[in-house]
Motif scaffolding. Structure first.
Motif, PDB file in Angstrom:
ATOM      1  N   LYS A 176      57.288  36.313  54.329  1.00  0.00           N
ATOM      2  CA  LYS A 176      56.064  36.959  54.772  1.00  0.00           C
ATOM      3  C   LYS A 176      55.247  37.516  53.604  1.00  0.00           C
ATOM      4  O   LYS A 176      55.783  38.185  52.734  1.00  0.00           O
ATOM      5  CB  LYS A 176      56.422  38.093  55.746  1.00  0.00           C
ATOM      6  N   LEU A 177      53.939  37.238  53.629  1.00  0.00           N
ATOM      7  CA  LEU A 177      53.029  37.807  52.638  1.00  0.00           C
ATOM      8  C   LEU A 177      51.765  38.306  53.330  1.00  0.00           C
ATOM      9  O   LEU A 177      51.346  37.765  54.354  1.00  0.00           O
ATOM     10  CB  LEU A 177      52.659  36.778  51.566  1.00  0.00           C
ATOM     11  N   PHE A 178      51.176  39.307  52.757  1.00  0.00           N
ATOM     12  CA  PHE A 178      49.913  39.869  53.229  1.00  0.00           C
ATOM     13  C   PHE A 178      48.820  39.431  52.262  1.00  0.00           C
ATOM     14  O   PHE A 178      48.826  39.796  51.089  1.00  0.00           O
ATOM     15  CB  PHE A 178      50.022  41.399  53.281  1.00  0.00           C
ATOM     16  N   TYR A 179      47.891  38.618  52.756  1.00  0.00           N
ATOM     17  CA  TYR A 179      46.758  38.156  51.950  1.00  0.00           C
ATOM     18  C   TYR A 179      45.526  38.967  52.349  1.00  0.00           C
ATOM     19  O   TYR A 179      45.273  39.171  53.548  1.00  0.00           O
ATOM     20  CB  TYR A 179      46.493  36.672  52.194  1.00  0.00           C
ATOM     21  N   TYR A 180      44.754  39.413  51.382  1.00  0.00           N
ATOM     22  CA  TYR A 180      43.589  40.238  51.708  1.00  0.00           C
ATOM     23  C   TYR A 180      42.528  40.109  50.622  1.00  0.00           C
ATOM     24  O   TYR A 180      42.825  39.772  49.467  1.00  0.00           O
ATOM     25  CB  TYR A 180      43.991  41.709  51.875  1.00  0.00           C
ATOM     26  N   ARG A 181      41.276  40.393  50.995  1.00  0.00           N
ATOM     27  CA  ARG A 181      40.158  40.316  50.072  1.00  0.00           C
ATOM     28  C   ARG A 181      40.152  41.551  49.184  1.00  0.00           C
ATOM     29  O   ARG A 181      39.709  42.615  49.580  1.00  0.00           O
ATOM     30  CB  ARG A 181      38.857  40.205  50.862  1.00  0.00           C
ATOM     31  N   GLY A 182      40.640  41.382  47.977  1.00  0.00           N
ATOM     32  CA  GLY A 182      40.722  42.506  47.057  1.00  0.00           C
ATOM     33  C   GLY A 182      39.382  43.134  46.763  1.00  0.00           C
ATOM     34  O   GLY A 182      39.270  44.363  46.645  1.00  0.00           O
ATOM     35  N   ASP A 183      38.332  42.320  46.657  1.00  0.00           N
ATOM     36  CA  ASP A 183      37.009  42.847  46.334  1.00  0.00           C
ATOM     37  C   ASP A 183      36.466  43.732  47.458  1.00  0.00           C
ATOM     38  O   ASP A 183      35.906  44.809  47.212  1.00  0.00           O
ATOM     39  CB  ASP A 183      36.036  41.709  46.034  1.00  0.00           C
ATOM     40  N   MET A 184      36.680  43.303  48.704  1.00  0.00           N
ATOM     41  CA  MET A 184      36.178  44.067  49.845  1.00  0.00           C
ATOM     42  C   MET A 184      37.002  45.328  50.076  1.00  0.00           C
ATOM     43  O   MET A 184      36.462  46.384  50.426  1.00  0.00           O
ATOM     44  CB  MET A 184      36.160  43.192  51.098  1.00  0.00           C
ATOM     45  N   PHE A 185      38.308  45.229  49.877  1.00  0.00           N
ATOM     46  CA  PHE A 185      39.157  46.414  50.019  1.00  0.00           C
ATOM     47  C   PHE A 185      38.748  47.474  48.991  1.00  0.00           C
ATOM     48  O   PHE A 185      38.701  48.670  49.294  1.00  0.00           O
ATOM     49  CB  PHE A 185      40.634  46.048  49.826  1.00  0.00           C
ATOM     50  N   GLU A 186      38.452  47.035  47.774  1.00  0.00           N
ATOM     51  CA  GLU A 186      38.072  47.972  46.722  1.00  0.00           C
ATOM     52  C   GLU A 186      36.763  48.670  47.071  1.00  0.00           C
ATOM     53  O   GLU A 186      36.627  49.900  46.901  1.00  0.00           O
ATOM     54  CB  GLU A 186      37.942  47.236  45.393  1.00  0.00           C
ATOM     55  N   LYS A 187      35.802  47.913  47.579  1.00  0.00           N
ATOM     56  CA  LYS A 187      34.511  48.501  47.951  1.00  0.00           C
ATOM     57  C   LYS A 187      34.654  49.489  49.106  1.00  0.00           C
ATOM     58  O   LYS A 187      33.879  50.447  49.213  1.00  0.00           O
ATOM     59  CB  LYS A 187      33.525  47.394  48.318  1.00  0.00           C
ATOM     60  N   ALA A 188      35.649  49.224  49.966  1.00  0.00           N
ATOM     61  CA  ALA A 188      35.882  50.118  51.098  1.00  0.00           C
ATOM     62  C   ALA A 188      36.767  51.297  50.722  1.00  0.00           C
ATOM     63  O   ALA A 188      37.032  52.176  51.554  1.00  0.00           O
ATOM     64  CB  ALA A 188      36.522  49.337  52.247  1.00  0.00           C
ATOM     65  N   GLY A 189      37.213  51.335  49.465  1.00  0.00           N
ATOM     66  CA  GLY A 189      38.061  52.431  49.006  1.00  0.00           C
ATOM     67  C   GLY A 189      39.462  52.388  49.589  1.00  0.00           C
ATOM     68  O   GLY A 189      40.109  53.434  49.728  1.00  0.00           O
ATOM     69  N   ILE A 190      39.944  51.189  49.900  1.00  0.00           N
ATOM     70  CA  ILE A 190      41.251  51.033  50.540  1.00  0.00           C
ATOM     71  C   ILE A 190      42.280  50.566  49.514  1.00  0.00           C
ATOM     72  O   ILE A 190      42.046  49.597  48.786  1.00  0.00           O
ATOM     73  CB  ILE A 190      41.171  50.018  51.695  1.00  0.00           C
ATOM     74  N   LYS A 191      43.405  51.255  49.484  1.00  0.00           N
ATOM     75  CA  LYS A 191      44.541  50.833  48.673  1.00  0.00           C
ATOM     76  C   LYS A 191      45.674  50.432  49.600  1.00  0.00           C
ATOM     77  O   LYS A 191      46.068  51.202  50.481  1.00  0.00           O
ATOM     78  CB  LYS A 191      45.002  51.977  47.760  1.00  0.00           C
ATOM     79  N   THR A 192      46.198  49.234  49.402  1.00  0.00           N
ATOM     80  CA  THR A 192      47.278  48.772  50.282  1.00  0.00           C
ATOM     81  C   THR A 192      48.519  49.646  50.149  1.00  0.00           C
ATOM     82  O   THR A 192      49.325  49.723  51.078  1.00  0.00           O
ATOM     83  CB  THR A 192      47.643  47.304  49.975  1.00  0.00           C
ATOM     84  N   SER A 193      48.667  50.312  49.020  1.00  0.00           N
ATOM     85  CA  SER A 193      49.821  51.193  48.826  1.00  0.00           C
ATOM     86  C   SER A 193      49.798  52.379  49.793  1.00  0.00           C
ATOM     87  O   SER A 193      50.819  53.044  50.002  1.00  0.00           O
ATOM     88  CB  SER A 193      49.871  51.704  47.386  1.00  0.00           C
ATOM     89  N   ASP A 194      48.623  52.656  50.385  1.00  0.00           N
ATOM     90  CA  ASP A 194      48.509  53.747  51.347  1.00  0.00           C
ATOM     91  C   ASP A 194      48.932  53.333  52.752  1.00  0.00           C
ATOM     92  O   ASP A 194      49.013  54.175  53.650  1.00  0.00           O
ATOM     93  CB  ASP A 194      47.071  54.273  51.389  1.00  0.00           C
ATOM     94  N   ILE A 195      49.180  52.026  52.952  1.00  0.00           N
ATOM     95  CA  ILE A 195      49.572  51.534  54.275  1.00  0.00           C
ATOM     96  C   ILE A 195      51.093  51.526  54.352  1.00  0.00           C
ATOM     97  O   ILE A 195      51.757  50.618  53.861  1.00  0.00           O
ATOM     98  CB  ILE A 195      49.022  50.111  54.536  1.00  0.00           C
ATOM     99  N   LYS A 196      51.633  52.554  54.955  1.00  0.00           N
ATOM    100  CA  LYS A 196      53.091  52.668  55.083  1.00  0.00           C
ATOM    101  C   LYS A 196      53.552  52.611  56.533  1.00  0.00           C
ATOM    102  O   LYS A 196      54.694  52.273  56.818  1.00  0.00           O
ATOM    103  CB  LYS A 196      53.573  53.971  54.439  1.00  0.00           C
ATOM    104  N   THR A 197      52.683  52.955  57.464  1.00  0.00           N
ATOM    105  CA  THR A 197      53.026  52.977  58.876  1.00  0.00           C
ATOM    106  C   THR A 197      52.053  52.114  59.676  1.00  0.00           C
ATOM    107  O   THR A 197      50.986  51.718  59.168  1.00  0.00           O
ATOM    108  CB  THR A 197      52.974  54.412  59.429  1.00  0.00           C
ATOM    109  N   THR A 198      52.412  51.860  60.928  1.00  0.00           N
ATOM    110  CA  THR A 198      51.484  51.122  61.796  1.00  0.00           C
ATOM    111  C   THR A 198      50.222  51.951  62.023  1.00  0.00           C
ATOM    112  O   THR A 198      49.116  51.406  62.106  1.00  0.00           O
ATOM    113  CB  THR A 198      52.150  50.789  63.141  1.00  0.00           C
TER     114      THR A 198
END
Length: 478
Positions: A176-198
């Protein structure tokens, strides 16, 4: 050489000799998953010495069977012969359009009683293995793996073992891998490291959609892609429909309960684009930036670059989040993976095993196939050299320029395979039983009713189990 398809006459001949009506089950049951794999070691294992080339057996021609088409197997065979020219020749035969058809072809071949109808090397998904392993039809490869077992990923053991016996050679690990748009996540101020729970995922999904009103963190409709559920359920220890005695466990299964709730949260909070995977709108969704992420298996790396080649370098990748309170979702898989098996009754089992050992486990052969055709190595000792090779940008001879442009390490970035290799040690398998092809549609039917609000969660799982009892009975008796 061009792969042959079984002729209608050959199929009818086999069908007439078989007890076809008693052998229709497409998915076999799998053993309970092994204990949660240990975290990847910091240092790679020491390489295993290259296998000694065996003299070519005079006049022997192996038959290899796969589904879909034979071109990739032919390319891999050519690459392998560059380093092991004395291997027996291989004739490639297409046994059907998919894994279920290949399994059915083998049922017919075995029922015919003529070993010449049985290919020497057969491609299966893990879901087909138990049926034939239980029947004692598959070659025990334990002696071979005794030499290589310290050089393989935990995922290889999940895919290639049945009941603690080695029964196949790895082809693909569907971790399993999580693929995501790094450029859009950055603009939205989202860090995947902050996603720990549902709950974190729902919060992040809302924030992302607020920043990009025409975009969503993932896509999913009221009928999630079949593999999405199994990727979630398989993270749990001993996840299954029924215990080995045939007692159903669906109504009280934590894996189904948690997975259903996660899907409902995604839909209720409107954080997903409501279209299905592989629908006509799926590619369009990626192209128009409407889909900015995908919780999926590593095989997506072979599709996404072809969908959006102009988004090269924008997509990032990592293991799934842990997603508490569910079982650690870094673990699990999409149907475990695919492998090559050898039937005991085939004409040349020893020669077939030697061929596949060099193809899948021997470092010299593995790297030759990887560099010649691009197949990802399944042994740890080949990892560093393979990654160094991908970073050099040397196109495999078997790939066209267009194919090379969308090769994962070119599209996602030179470090892509570091993460994919890491994911192999997190692979776990759902415990399928012989009636899985009947169970899955029933479960999906009640999942859809739950997601559309027709029934509650407890009622959905209770009714799914009741339908399975009524329509299937004992899932191990087919």
């Amino acid at each position: 050489m061009t792969g042959k398809h079984l002729t209608r006459r050959s199929m009818l001949k086999l069908a007439g000799l078989s007890l076809f009506g008693a052998a229709v089950a497409a998915c076999g049951g799998t053993p309970a998953p092994t204990a949660t794999p240990a975290k990847p070691a910091a240092e790679p294992t020491k390489p295993v010495a290259a296998a000694t080339p065996a003299p070519a057996a005079k006049g022997i021609v192996l038959k290899g069977m796969m589904w879909g088409g034979s071109q990739r197997d032919e390319q891999r065979d050519a690459a392998l012969r560059a380093v092991y020219p004395d291997l027996p020749k291989v004739e490639f035969v297409v046994g059907g359009s998919g894994d279920f058809e290949v399994a059915n072809t083998l049922r017919l071949a075995l029922a015919s009683g003529d070993k010449n109808n049985i290919p020497d090397i057969v491609q299966f998904n893990k879901t087909q293995v138990p049926e034939f392993a239980i029947a004692g039809e598959l070659m025990d490869l334990g002696d071979i793996y005794d030499k290589y077992k310290n050089d393989i990923y935990a995922g290889v053991a999940e895919v290639c073992q049945y009941d603690k016996k080695w029964v196949g050679f790895p082809l693909q690990l569907k971790s399993k891998l999580f693929y995501y748009r790094g450029d859009m996540f950055e603009k939205a101020g989202i860090k995947t490291s902050d996603i720990k729970t549902t709950a974190d995922f729902i919060t992040v999904g809302k924030a992302f959609h607020e920043k990009f009103p025409n975009s969503y963190i993932i896509n999913m409709g009221p009928q999630p892609a079949g593999y999405f559920g199994w990727e979630i359920y398989s993270a749990y220890d001993n996840a299954r429909f029924a215990d080995p005695d045939g007692k159903w466990v669906v109504a009280n299964a934590q894996w189904f309960n948690d997975g259903f709730k996660f899907f409902k949260d995604i839909l209720d909070n409107k954080i997903s684009l409501p279209i299905e995977d592989f629908s006509t709108d799926w590619q369009k969704g990626f192209k128009e930036n409407a889909i900015a992420g995908s919780l999926i298996a590593q095989w997506m790396a072979n599709f996404l670059p072809t969908y959006v080649p102009d988004q090269k370098g924008l997509w990032k990748y990592e293991l799934w989040p842990v997603f508490q309170p569910m079982a650690d979702q870094r673990y699990g898989s999409d149907a475990a993976g695919s492998l090559k098996v050898i039937f005991k009754k085939c004409p040349h089992p020893k020669e077939a095993a030697d061929y596949m050992t060099k193809w899948a486990l021997d470092k010299t052969g593995v790297l030759a196939v990887a560099k010649g055709q691009g197949l990802t190595p399944m042994i740890k000792s080949a990892k560093d050299e393979f990654i160094a090779w991908t970073k050099k940008g040397e196109k495999p001879p078997a790939l066209t320029d267009a194919q090379w442009q969308v090769y994962p390490s070119n599209f996602f970035g030179p470090d892509y395979y570091e993460v994919e290799f890491k994911s192999y040690d997190y692979l776990k398998s759902f415990v399928y039983d012989p009636s899985a092809t009947k169970e899955k549609p029933i479960l999906d039917q009640w999942l859809n009713k739950y997601l559309t609000g027709a029934v509650g969660l407890a009622e959905a799982l209770k009714n799914a189990e009741a339908d399975m009892k009524q329509q299937i009975g004992n899932p191990y008796k087919i």
